[in-house]
Enzyme design. Structure first.
Site: not given
Ligand code: HOZ
Length: 427
Positions: A144, A239, A267
């Site tokens: 994702y 990623d 994050k």
């Protein structure tokens, strides 16, 4: 546990917000209960509006590696806010954080700040397409990378949880440019690249897949992708929104010793504030506007509050022995859980890299999305509800990872192990 106020707030939220939440997995739908509404958090604990305390392994889905409300991060945000929350103009803080990112990731020679992981990945994809002049991209089933059209194809996280890995609203004409391969299957990737020779702009992956639980790369998988991309002039996008500054200061790329051409972050680099970043080789990054012609922009990009929270967080992560502590706490939890799960008749499989982990309800091992889908999600729901009731906050879906913080105490970990033992009897 009493959840009356949370129930009332959820009813009110559902009347005005789709599903009552601003991000689907938060609705607890696949866990078979209603969400708790949060009042506050501190250290390893999170508190709901009914006054219940939970040991928190969600950590805002990864950023809170220091625990919630670290005093130095709070102070940095307050101090910066006193000078202005947003200017839409450059500040020295952006360069300072960019330099810190470059120190941690030598392959990120230039970096651009954005406001979310989704923005980082969708911008990196556009850059890869613009730079190579190719349209196709290759991603992995169950990975994702946020909810941009090109990436919401056979996606993990909430898309998997709610059974819409390829969302309605993604035009077939867009999705046709996204090739999908099986995670950890290098042979399949090589065959796809050969069948689409000269047409693939980039391969994008989570170096440790954290949106189908926690799936580490098989030995040789990352290096194999690296070699393939180099040989075929394909941009390798790693990623690290979840793994960056989490599994090591230099993320999964330091941990496994394999480097991408472009890297996506988020994050932890925002210390809990909305942030994302993408960066990589100067030669590629210089194609971005205003140096080059590939357009990307954002009013809140490089936001001073997010930059100062990120800088302070990264400074704290540089303290001697920080990642050793995360590893020790995580392996202590792992050992305890393995003991109680081995003694239980319930089929479980625990997977972990550093301070991110997942318990699957199946024998395992889980190497890819098809494997992850073999988990008993009803059993997960019963387990989740029992853990919540015992004051342990886990990610409310099977296809998500859990996160350790440095604030988790031995007492927290022992309580968690005891709670798992009891929860397994409810499964
Ligand atoms: N996609 C996120 C987890 N992998 C969900 C984050 C959230 O709901 O805040």
């Amino acid at each position: 546990m009493n959840h009356n106020k949370s129930e009332q707030l959820f009813t009110a939220a559902k009347a005005i917000i789709p599903g009552g939440v601003n991000s689907p997995v938060r609705a607890f739908k696949s866990a078979g209960c209603n969400p708790i509404f949060i009042d506050k958090a501190a250290g390893s604990k999170i508190y709901d509006v009914d006054g219940n305390a939970y040991i928190d392994y969600v950590g805002s889905w990864g950023p809170m590696i220091l625990g919630h409300c670290h005093p130095k991060v709070v102070e940095a945000i307050q101090k910066t806010a006193a000078s202005g929350a947003s200017f839409g103009a450059p500040t020295a803080l952006e360069t300072e954080l960019a330099e810190m990112v470059n120190d941690a990731y030598p392959n990120i020679e230039k970096v651009r700040m954005v406001s979310s992981g989704t923005e980082a990945t969708m911008s990196a994809i556009r850059l890869a397409r613009g730079y190579t002049g190719r349209d196709k991209i290759l991603k992995f089933d169950g990975c994702y990378h946020g909810h941009a059209d090109s990436l919401l194809v056979k996606a993990g996280s909430g898309a998997a949880t709610f059974g819409v890995p390829t969302s309605p609203g993604v035009p077939a004409d867009f999705a046709k440019h996204t090739l999908t391969a099986t995670y950890n299957d290098l042979t399949e990737v090589k065959a796809m690249v050969a069948a689409n020779k000269g047409e693939i702009a980039c391969i994008i992956l989570e170096a440790i897949a954290g949106n189908m639980g926690c799936v580490p790369p098989a030995p040789g998988f990352l290096q194999g992708l690296r070699d393939l991309c180099t040989a075929e002039d394909i941009i390798l996008i790693i990623d690290e929104v979840m793994t960056g500054f989490r599994v090591a200061y230099g993320g999964a790329q330091e941990y496994y010793g394999v480097r991408g051409d472009l890297v996506c972050l988020g994050k932890i680099i925002g210390g809990g504030l909305p942030v994302g970043a993408f960066g990589g080789k100067s030669e590629i990054m210089e194609s971005l506007s205003p140096e080059g012609g590939i357009y990307q922009a954002g009013t809140l990009s490089g936001n001073p509050l997010a930059m100062s929270a990120g800088i302070t967080t990264l400074k704290l992560l540089q303290e001697e022995g920080f990642y050793q502590q995360i590893e020790e706490k995580s392996s202590y939890l792992e050992a305890g859980l393995q003991q109680v799960t081995a003694a239980s008749p319930v089929a479980t499989c625990w997977q972990r890299v550093g301070g991110m982990f997942c318990t699957y309800f199946q024998e395992g091992p889980v190497n890819n999305f098809a494997d992850a889908l073999n988990s008993d999600t009803d059993a997960f729901g019963r387990y989740f509800r029992s853990m919540l009731d015992q004051g342990i906050n886990l990610a409310p879906a099977q296809f998500e990872a859990g996160f350790m913080s440095v604030a988790h105490s031995k007492e927290d970990l022992d309580k968690t192990i005891a709670a798992v033992e009891k929860a397994l009897t409810a499964v």
